[in-house]
Each structure stands twice: as C-alpha cells, then as structure tokens.
Motif scaffolding. Structure first.
Motif, PDB file in Angstrom:
ATOM      1  N   UNK A 193      30.320 -32.735  23.053  1.00 28.03           N
ATOM      2  CA  UNK A 193      30.737 -31.337  23.045  1.00 28.03           C
ATOM      3  C   UNK A 193      30.824 -30.809  21.613  1.00 28.03           C
ATOM      4  N   UNK A 194      31.226 -31.669  20.666  1.00 27.42           N
ATOM      5  CA  UNK A 194      31.324 -31.258  19.268  1.00 27.42           C
ATOM      6  C   UNK A 194      29.966 -30.814  18.743  1.00 27.42           C
ATOM      7  N   UNK A 195      28.943 -31.630  18.975  1.00 25.84           N
ATOM      8  CA  UNK A 195      27.600 -31.295  18.484  1.00 25.84           C
ATOM      9  C   UNK A 195      27.049 -30.047  19.156  1.00 25.84           C
ATOM     10  N   UNK A 196      27.225 -29.966  20.465  1.00 24.39           N
ATOM     11  CA  UNK A 196      26.712 -28.794  21.189  1.00 24.39           C
ATOM     12  C   UNK A 196      27.456 -27.528  20.779  1.00 24.39           C
ATOM     13  N   UNK A 197      28.768 -27.671  20.473  1.00 25.62           N
ATOM     14  CA  UNK A 197      29.543 -26.506  20.034  1.00 25.62           C
ATOM     15  C   UNK A 197      29.041 -26.011  18.683  1.00 25.62           C
ATOM     16  N   UNK A 198      28.728 -26.932  17.766  1.00 24.74           N
ATOM     17  CA  UNK A 198      28.197 -26.530  16.466  1.00 24.74           C
ATOM     18  C   UNK A 198      26.860 -25.813  16.624  1.00 24.74           C
ATOM     19  N   UNK A 199      26.026 -26.315  17.526  1.00 26.89           N
ATOM     20  CA  UNK A 199      24.740 -25.659  17.775  1.00 26.89           C
ATOM     21  C   UNK A 199      24.956 -24.267  18.347  1.00 26.89           C
ATOM     22  N   UNK A 200      25.886 -24.163  19.306  1.00 30.75           N
ATOM     23  CA  UNK A 200      26.156 -22.868  19.925  1.00 30.75           C
ATOM     24  C   UNK A 200      26.733 -21.865  18.941  1.00 30.75           C
ATOM     25  N   UNK A 201      27.639 -22.328  18.060  1.00 31.80           N
ATOM     26  CA  UNK A 201      28.235 -21.438  17.055  1.00 31.80           C
ATOM     27  C   UNK A 201      27.155 -20.916  16.106  1.00 31.80           C
ATOM     28  N   UNK A 202      26.269 -21.804  15.679  1.00 29.87           N
ATOM     29  CA  UNK A 202      25.192 -21.388  14.774  1.00 29.87           C
ATOM     30  C   UNK A 202      24.288 -20.363  15.448  1.00 29.87           C
ATOM     31  N   UNK A 203      23.954 -20.599  16.696  1.00 30.80           N
ATOM     32  CA  UNK A 203      23.122 -19.654  17.443  1.00 30.80           C
ATOM     33  C   UNK A 203      23.789 -18.283  17.520  1.00 30.80           C
ATOM     34  N   UNK A 204      25.087 -18.264  17.819  1.00 25.33           N
ATOM     35  CA  UNK A 204      25.820 -16.987  17.920  1.00 25.33           C
ATOM     36  C   UNK A 204      25.837 -16.276  16.572  1.00 25.33           C
ATOM     37  N   UNK A 205      26.035 -17.030  15.486  1.00 24.86           N
ATOM     38  CA  UNK A 205      26.062 -16.417  14.148  1.00 24.86           C
ATOM     39  C   UNK A 205      24.730 -15.733  13.843  1.00 24.86           C
ATOM     40  N   UNK A 206      23.631 -16.433  14.123  1.00 25.58           N
ATOM     41  CA  UNK A 206      22.304 -15.856  13.869  1.00 25.58           C
ATOM     42  C   UNK A 206      22.111 -14.589  14.702  1.00 25.58           C
ATOM     43  N   UNK A 207      22.504 -14.637  15.970  1.00 28.90           N
ATOM     44  CA  UNK A 207      22.337 -13.476  16.844  1.00 28.90           C
ATOM     45  C   UNK A 207      23.184 -12.295  16.361  1.00 28.90           C
ATOM     46  N   UNK A 208      24.423 -12.564  15.937  1.00 29.42           N
ATOM     47  CA  UNK A 208      25.286 -11.488  15.450  1.00 29.42           C
ATOM     48  C   UNK A 208      24.715 -10.858  14.178  1.00 29.42           C
ATOM     49  N   UNK A 209      24.186 -11.687  13.288  1.00 26.59           N
ATOM     50  CA  UNK A 209      23.590 -11.160  12.061  1.00 26.59           C
ATOM     51  C   UNK A 209      22.364 -10.314  12.371  1.00 26.59           C
ATOM     52  N   UNK A 210      21.559 -10.769  13.329  1.00 23.68           N
ATOM     53  CA  UNK A 210      20.373  -9.992  13.700  1.00 23.68           C
ATOM     54  C   UNK A 210      20.761  -8.679  14.379  1.00 23.68           C
ATOM     55  N   UNK A 211      21.885  -8.687  15.101  1.00 27.61           N
ATOM     56  CA  UNK A 211      22.287  -7.489  15.859  1.00 27.61           C
ATOM     57  C   UNK A 211      23.016  -6.468  14.997  1.00 27.61           C
ATOM     58  N   UNK A 212      23.876  -6.914  14.088  1.00 30.77           N
ATOM     59  CA  UNK A 212      24.775  -5.980  13.407  1.00 30.77           C
ATOM     60  C   UNK A 212      24.497  -5.817  11.917  1.00 30.77           C
ATOM     61  N   UNK A 213      23.429  -6.397  11.405  1.00 31.86           N
ATOM     62  CA  UNK A 213      23.083  -6.193   9.994  1.00 31.86           C
ATOM     63  C   UNK A 213      21.718  -5.532   9.892  1.00 31.86           C
TER      64      UNK A 213
END
Length: 486
Positions: A193-213
């Motif tokens: 779960x730790x590894x998958x959570x890190x992957x998911x957090x990174x994915x969300x960060x990229x999506x947020x940057x693409x959406x709001x910047x």
C-alpha cells in the motif's frame, strides 16, 4: 513601389521592415535572439522533453538490472547523444538536417523491442551490445533509405501511424504499473500500500499541475511531479541519494562503455521496424512544424530531416545512446510560445550535451523512487496512447476498411501483453520480433492498409497528404506529454 517583405524580425513592425533598415528578409526560423532569452527559452525546451529522454534508458537499464552507477551513465549518455542529434537537426550539415526548431531525443518506440531483446539474451551483460549493434544497423539503413522514404510516405496514413502510436503507449503501460509496485518483484514490500500510495500521490500531483497551472509550469508538470513525489517519499525511507554522492561532477560517455556492439539478426530486424515507425512519426512532425513556423516542409526538407534522425541514431550507440527521433511535444511548445528560431532549440541541444557531460546531473533521475516514477509513467505513457487515438480520430474511421485495419492491427499488437506466452513455440530469434507488439502491429497495419486502401478495385481514396499534415493539431495537443511515439 516598395513592398512589405513577408518575414520580419520578432518585435519589428512591418513599417520598419519596409524601410529596409532591420534585416527584414530573414525568416523567423533563422533568427537569433538575445543571449538571455535564447538561454531561458532553450532551457524550456529541455524541460518539456527531459522526462521523455531519460525514461527509455531508465526503463531498459532497470530491466537489465544495471547498478545505479551504470544506470546514471546510460542516462547521461542518452542526454549527450540527444544533444548531438538536436544539433544535426537544427543547424544541419550538407543535406543533413531539416533546419527547423526540432528537438531530438531517444524514441519511446524502441523501448518494447529493446526489452524483448533483453529477454532473449542469455547473458544480460550482452543485452546492451546487442541493442547497440541493432541500432547502428537500423540507423545506417535508415540514412540510406531517407530520400526514398520521403517519397513513400503515402503508405503511412493516419490509420497506420495512429495505430502504431497507440500501441506504443499501451505496450509501455505495464512498465508503469510495475514501477508503481516497487523496484524489486522479489521484495516483501513489492505492491504494498505504501508503494501504491506514493504512485497515486505522484499521479494526482501531475494531474493537478496540468489542470490548475499554465505556461511553463504546466509544460514541466511531469518533471515537477517527480520532484515533489520524491520529496514526499523521503520519510517513507524509499529515496536513495547514494547515486548522486557516487557520481562525478564531470565525465565523458566513454565510447562502447558496455562492450563492443554485437549484431544479431532478429534484433536488427526488430529495430529496423522501429526505425520505419520513427521515420514515419518524424515525417508527420516535420510537416506539422513546417506549417506552424510558416516554412512548409517539402520533400527535400523531409529527406534532410530524416537523414539527421538516422545519422544521429547511427552515431548514438558509439556513446552508449539509443535510437533518436523528433519530439512532438516541443512542436506544441513552439506553437504556444510563437518563438520559431531554430537556434533556440540548438541552445537547448547544448544544454543536453552539458547535462550529459555532468554525471551528477544525470544521476538525479536515479534518486527518484520507482513508485514515484510509476505514478508519472501512467501520465507519460498514457499520453502516448492518447496521441495515437487523436491521430486515429482523423484517420477516417467512418470507412469500414480503416476500422478493420485498426481492429486487426491493434489485436495483433496486443498479443504480447494480453497473452505473453502466445508465441512460446516459436524460435527464440523470431520471438524477439513477435514479442514486440509495436513491431508486429506496425507490420500488420502497413500490410492491411496496402491491401484495403491501395490494391484492387475496392480501394477507398484517401488524401495522402492530409494524414501527415493533420499531425499539426495533434502535435499542439501533445504539449507537455511525451514523444510519440516517438
């Protein structure tokens, strides 16, 4: 009666140009900018394509099991050779180079076939020499074929290129999912779960940057996602900074560091197919960029550009690099910024060379935890597949023939992913080609397109120039994503 010249310097009014006092006949593609602007805009091109350049050596190197030091070396070598290939494309020599604002780097199209070569090599230490030998041959043959290929491009309409680009993205998705689970399949925390959570957090960060910047930040959303994800991973104890400490500040990619090239027939055939795919994508990109910068790419320009791609590819293994191709996301950057100077991109190439000569800079990517790379890889590889779908949208899928071409070609290309043991009874040499869905899918698409759209009375007339020109809109939409397939 004085006439106003068509091309004026950036920042020069038509009236000033008409006075004949400002060097007004120079095309914007051939302009040089002030040093500071040249440097910053050149760096922006590097930022837009950096993740795309370092991903292939990272994928292949990790798959082989290279040490962090060798992985850093391989990454730096690919940055160095990308810079050299960019020089060839933008500055040009003789009849080599489109002399357009093109960034060249390692093509994603070669990743899956190279992984198949690794799987077929008994001794993993021989994998890179076999790959390098195949890349050299593919580059030399591509260089010879460049002028002929520029005439045969009508056999590679969007229905073919779109299918292949889609397959490239889909074929690489399992790599991203593997990264997300961790670096070692045998480790107890693999898929935790730790590894998958890190992957998911990174994915969300990229999506947020693409959406709001917007602008530059949006362009480097994947790169920023990797940085932030790595910082977040530090408390979890999965970030290893030792590669940076072990790396030299200055270094040169020693020729044939991993051994002299070896020439295996099956590997050569597989990467020659990739060369065809790469040349097809580069042609589409040249036509698209030519329209954007108002210097249409004719047959002569396309041939010169393909020579640069293929010569860069042939030279690359000498310095331990992989196959080179044009990066489509940088075309979108040109369209967005309206800066059309090829010297800006050449400056970006100089930065790539400098980064390749600084192992410490190249080692930074080795610090990024594998789960973080996995999260970014979902966007990176998914963007490639999406680019292929965008191309297919313009491929005339209202025609039954084209629907069949796409359906069968995708099915053939997905066999290695959906049924990995499908070709288990075939000879090992044949499996190098067959286990690459990109290679088999490309061959199937080309042959089916010939049968359904070029041979016999049932041929459906296609616009043979529109397919490649349609890449313009696609290239613009691919800004910030990876290179198609390149």
């Amino acid at each position: 009666m004085a006439t106003t010249p068509r091309f004026t310097k950036q920042g020069t009014t038509p009236a000033e140009a008409a006075d004949g006092t400002t060097g007004h006949t120079k095309h914007p593609v051939d302009e040089t900018l002030p040093p500071l602007k040249m440097a910053t805009t050149g760096l922006q091109h590097v930022a837009a394509m950096y993740a795309g350049v370092v991903a292939p050596p990272l994928i292949v190197g990790a798959y082989i099991g290279l040490s962090p030091k060798d992985l850093t070396f391989l990454t730096g070598a690919c940055l160095f050779t990308a810079g050299l290939a960019t020089f060839l494309q933008t500055l040009g020599i003789w009849r080599i180079g489109a002399r357009l604002p093109f960034v060249n780097g390692v093509t994603f199209a070669g990743v899956a076939p190279m992984l198949a070569v690794v799987d077929s090599t008994k001794d993993k230490s021989d994998a890179l020499p076999v790959i390098f030998g195949a890349v050299i041959v593919a580059g030399v043959l591509g260089f010879i074929a460049a002028p002929f290929f520029s005439k045969a491009i009508r056999f590679f309409p969007p229905v073919v290129t779109g299918t292949v680009i889609t397959l490239i993205g889909i074929s690489l998705m399992p790599v991203a999912f593997g990264w997300a689970q961790g670096p070692n399949p045998k480790a107890t925390d693999y898929g935790s779960m730790k590894n998958l959570a890190l992957a998911g957090i990174t994915l969300v960060i990229v999506l947020l940057l693409r959406r709001f910047t917007t602008g530059f930040v949006k362009q480097i959303a994947v790169l920023l996602g990797l940085v932030v994800g790595t910082v977040i991973a530090i408390p979890f104890g999965v970030t290893d900074f030792s590669p940076v400490g072990d790396a030299d500040i200055v270094g040169f990619p020693t020729p044939f560091h991993f051994g002299a090239p070896q020439f295996a027939g099956a590997a050569i055939v597989s990467l020659c197919v990739v060369m065809v795919v790469s040349m097809t994508e580069s042609t589409a990109d040249m036509l698209a960029l030519g329209k954007i910068v108002d210097r249409p790419a004719d047959e002569k320009t396309i041939a010169a550009g393909l020579r640069a791609d293929t010569l860069g590819t042939a030279i690359s293994p000498l310095f331990n690099g992989f196959m080179c191709s044009a990066f489509a996301q940088n075309i979108g950057l040109v369209a967005m910024t309206k800066i059309r100077s090829r010297y800006v991109v050449a400056t970006g190439g100089a930065f790539l060379v400098l980064m390749g000569l600084c192992p410490m800079a190249a080692s930074l990517i080795a610090v990024v935890p594998r789960p973080v790379l996995g999260g970014a890889g979902v966007v990176l590889f998914g963007s490639v597949a999406a680019s292929g779908i965008q191309t297919l949208v313009k491929a005339g899928l209202d025609k039954d023939n084209n629907v069949l071409i796409v359906a069968v070609s995708l099915a053939v290309g997905l066999i290695p992913i959906a049924a990995p043991e499908f070709y288990h009874a075939f000879p090992e040499r044949a499996k190098i080609i067959l286990d690459s869905g990109i290679s088999t899918g490309c061959v199937a698409a080309v042959l089916l397109n010939l049968v359904f759209n070029h041979i016999g009375k049932g041929r459906e007339a296609d616009d043979v120039t529109a397919p490649m020109e349609s890449g313009g809109a696609i290239a613009e939409q691919r800004t910030g994503s990876t290179a198609g397939a390149h």
